[in-house]
Design a protein around this motif. Sequence first.
Motif, PDB file in Angstrom:
ATOM      1  N   ILE A   6       0.884  -1.272   0.005  1.00 59.67           N
ATOM      2  CA  ILE A   6      -0.062   0.025  -0.111  1.00 59.67           C
ATOM      3  C   ILE A   6       0.864   1.239  -0.021  1.00 59.67           C
ATOM      4  CG2 ILE A   6      -1.732   1.149   1.330  1.00 59.67           C
ATOM      5  CD1 ILE A   6      -2.667  -1.331   2.405  1.00 59.67           C
ATOM      6  N   ILE A   7       0.778   2.098  -1.013  1.00 59.67           N
ATOM      7  CA  ILE A   7       1.767   3.126  -1.143  1.00 59.67           C
ATOM      8  C   ILE A   7       0.816   4.309  -1.154  1.00 59.67           C
ATOM      9  CG2 ILE A   7       3.184   4.444  -2.922  1.00 59.67           C
ATOM     10  CD1 ILE A   7       3.747   1.814  -4.034  1.00 59.67           C
ATOM     11  N   ILE A  35      -2.351   1.568  -4.516  1.00 60.53           N
ATOM     12  CA  ILE A  35      -2.166   3.264  -4.337  1.00 60.53           C
ATOM     13  C   ILE A  35      -3.449   3.672  -3.610  1.00 60.53           C
ATOM     14  CG2 ILE A  35      -1.727   5.322  -5.616  1.00 60.53           C
ATOM     15  CD1 ILE A  35       0.427   3.261  -6.197  1.00 60.53           C
ATOM     16  N   ALA A  36      -2.780   4.162  -2.554  1.00 62.90           N
ATOM     17  CA  ALA A  36      -3.759   5.074  -1.649  1.00 62.90           C
ATOM     18  C   ALA A  36      -3.720   6.389  -1.998  1.00 62.90           C
ATOM     19  CB  ALA A  36      -3.639   4.751  -0.108  1.00 62.90           C
ATOM     20  N   ILE A  59      -2.263  -2.705 -11.048  1.00 58.68           N
ATOM     21  CA  ILE A  59      -2.139  -1.762  -9.910  1.00 58.68           C
ATOM     22  C   ILE A  59      -3.760  -1.529  -9.271  1.00 58.68           C
ATOM     23  CG2 ILE A  59      -1.571   0.563  -9.414  1.00 58.68           C
ATOM     24  CD1 ILE A  59       0.680   0.403 -11.539  1.00 58.68           C
ATOM     25  N   VAL A  60      -4.120  -1.415  -8.196  1.00 62.92           N
ATOM     26  CA  VAL A  60      -5.213  -0.851  -7.703  1.00 62.92           C
ATOM     27  C   VAL A  60      -5.170   0.446  -7.254  1.00 62.92           C
ATOM     28  CG1 VAL A  60      -7.029  -1.497  -5.896  1.00 62.92           C
ATOM     29  CG2 VAL A  60      -5.431  -3.186  -6.863  1.00 62.92           C
ATOM     30  N   LEU A  75      -6.036   5.540   3.406  1.00 65.72           N
ATOM     31  CA  LEU A  75      -5.666   4.116   3.967  1.00 65.72           C
ATOM     32  C   LEU A  75      -6.293   3.223   4.170  1.00 65.72           C
ATOM     33  CD1 LEU A  75      -2.196   5.536   5.847  1.00 65.72           C
ATOM     34  CD2 LEU A  75      -2.203   3.883   4.047  1.00 65.72           C
ATOM     35  N   ASN A  76      -7.421   3.605   5.064  1.00 63.39           N
ATOM     36  CA  ASN A  76      -8.638   2.461   5.350  1.00 63.39           C
ATOM     37  C   ASN A  76      -9.172   2.105   4.270  1.00 63.39           C
ATOM     38  OD1 ASN A  76      -7.936   2.637   8.138  1.00 63.39           O
ATOM     39  ND2 ASN A  76      -9.608   4.198   8.665  1.00 63.39           N
ATOM     40  N   LYS A  77      -9.471   2.896   3.202  1.00 61.44           N
ATOM     41  CA  LYS A  77     -10.156   2.201   2.053  1.00 61.44           C
ATOM     42  C   LYS A  77      -9.284   1.425   1.315  1.00 61.44           C
ATOM     43  CE  LYS A  77     -12.953   6.571   1.529  1.00 61.44           C
ATOM     44  NZ  LYS A  77     -13.187   8.009   0.709  1.00 61.44           N
ATOM     45  N   ALA A  78      -7.845   1.871   1.234  1.00 65.36           N
ATOM     46  CA  ALA A  78      -7.004   0.997   0.454  1.00 65.36           C
ATOM     47  C   ALA A  78      -6.661  -0.470   1.076  1.00 65.36           C
ATOM     48  CB  ALA A  78      -5.524   1.602   0.620  1.00 65.36           C
ATOM     49  N   ILE A  79      -6.744  -0.534   2.550  1.00 62.93           N
ATOM     50  CA  ILE A  79      -6.717  -1.854   3.017  1.00 62.93           C
ATOM     51  C   ILE A  79      -7.753  -2.729   2.694  1.00 62.93           C
ATOM     52  CG2 ILE A  79      -7.078  -3.013   5.351  1.00 62.93           C
ATOM     53  CD1 ILE A  79      -5.570  -0.446   6.453  1.00 62.93           C
ATOM     54  N   LEU A  80      -8.951  -2.145   2.624  1.00 57.19           N
ATOM     55  CA  LEU A  80     -10.434  -2.942   2.068  1.00 57.19           C
ATOM     56  C   LEU A  80     -10.238  -3.313   0.551  1.00 57.19           C
ATOM     57  CD1 LEU A  80     -13.110  -0.897   3.877  1.00 57.19           C
ATOM     58  CD2 LEU A  80     -11.997  -3.160   4.763  1.00 57.19           C
ATOM     59  N   LYS A  81      -9.307  -2.817  -0.095  1.00 54.50           N
ATOM     60  CA  LYS A  81      -9.065  -3.351  -1.729  1.00 54.50           C
ATOM     61  C   LYS A  81      -8.234  -4.176  -1.761  1.00 54.50           C
ATOM     62  CE  LYS A  81     -12.665  -0.530  -3.252  1.00 54.50           C
ATOM     63  NZ  LYS A  81     -13.646  -1.215  -3.893  1.00 54.50           N
ATOM     64  N   THR A  82      -7.496  -4.402  -0.681  1.00 56.29           N
ATOM     65  CA  THR A  82      -6.211  -5.319  -0.919  1.00 56.29           C
ATOM     66  C   THR A  82      -6.672  -6.982  -1.169  1.00 56.29           C
ATOM     67  OG1 THR A  82      -6.015  -5.793   1.548  1.00 56.29           O
ATOM     68  CG2 THR A  82      -4.530  -3.859   0.426  1.00 56.29           C
ATOM     69  N   ASN A  83      -5.892  -7.577  -1.709  1.00 55.77           N
ATOM     70  CA  ASN A  83      -6.373  -8.852  -2.128  1.00 55.77           C
ATOM     71  C   ASN A  83      -5.311  -9.966  -1.393  1.00 55.77           C
ATOM     72  OD1 ASN A  83      -8.375  -8.569  -4.120  1.00 55.77           O
ATOM     73  ND2 ASN A  83      -6.813  -7.210  -5.240  1.00 55.77           N
ATOM     74  N   SER A  84      -4.695  -9.685  -0.520  1.00 53.67           N
ATOM     75  CA  SER A  84      -3.863 -10.429   0.070  1.00 53.67           C
ATOM     76  C   SER A  84      -3.974 -10.384   1.730  1.00 53.67           C
ATOM     77  CB  SER A  84      -2.151 -10.511  -0.055  1.00 53.67           C
ATOM     78  OG  SER A  84      -1.724  -9.249   0.511  1.00 53.67           O
ATOM     79  N   ASP A  85      -3.403 -11.372   2.408  1.00 55.98           N
ATOM     80  CA  ASP A  85      -3.674 -11.279   3.794  1.00 55.98           C
ATOM     81  C   ASP A  85      -2.485 -10.653   4.740  1.00 55.98           C
ATOM     82  OD1 ASP A  85      -1.789 -13.516   3.631  1.00 55.98           O
ATOM     83  OD2 ASP A  85      -2.830 -14.773   4.697  1.00 55.98           O
TER      84      ASP A  85
END
Length: 271
Positions: A6-7, A35-36, A59-60, A75-85
């Motif tokens: 997350i950048i 990208i946040a 790239i998301v 950052l919170n919005k980006a966390i929810l869009k990630t696809n790994s744990d």
Amino acid sequence: MKLSVIITTYNAEEWLHKVLVGYSVQTIDDFEIVIADDGSTDKTKAVLALFSNKFKYPIVHVWHEDKGFRKSEILNKAILKTNSDYLLFTDGDCIPRKDFVSIHLKNKEVNYFLSGGYFKLPMDVSKAITDNDIETQNCFNVSWLKKQGLNLNFKATKLTHNRYFAAFMNWLTPTKRTFNGHNTSCFKKDILAVNGFNEDMQYGGLDREVGERMFNNDLFSKQIRYSAICIHLDHSRGYYSQEGWNKNLAIRAFNKKNGVVKIKNGIEKLP
């Protein structure tokens, strides 16, 4: 995929370009870039388009409207869009060395977050770095930096390529193992457990505050300051305010004193 990077970015296209070059030459490719974006113009979209075929996964781009400094929210919005744990947090002004992602993966451990650092460059050297300097890793070479006019001091030891020396320095350094927005990784479940970043906070320690709540939730941290290397490009901080900084310090002091784990205004909006 093994990891999501997350950048964070805001209208810093020149620096973001250099950072993405750094991620395009990592020793492993099993990760995604998220990208946040705290309200940048379309110039940032143009940069991302240049790198659309440089990574194994698309790239998301997570964007919201520019309404002032809202880094915690994006950052919170980006966390929810990630696809790994597993998540690696960094900034759009921090160029990673080619082993950056692999070092984070190698050191990840259940019930821990990893605490990295950076090597800060002045503006003239930041500007001098070309794509080729990143691809060849010249910009992580002490001799090359010296030729660019950088006055070196003890902090340059962070650029060591000797993993045994790096491990020793990680053990020796008095720097605390904090959650650093420019260079920290953790399991997604652990940041969700504390409700993510505190959206009541603006610039000044908002990343440290997340780590402090993780500590309150019985997590530990591991020092990788000398192992996971990134170089920090210079920039101004027009969003700084003493009032905001004081407010953030008060929030952190309250949370420490009261053992707060979940804040109300985070990923979930709690009553």
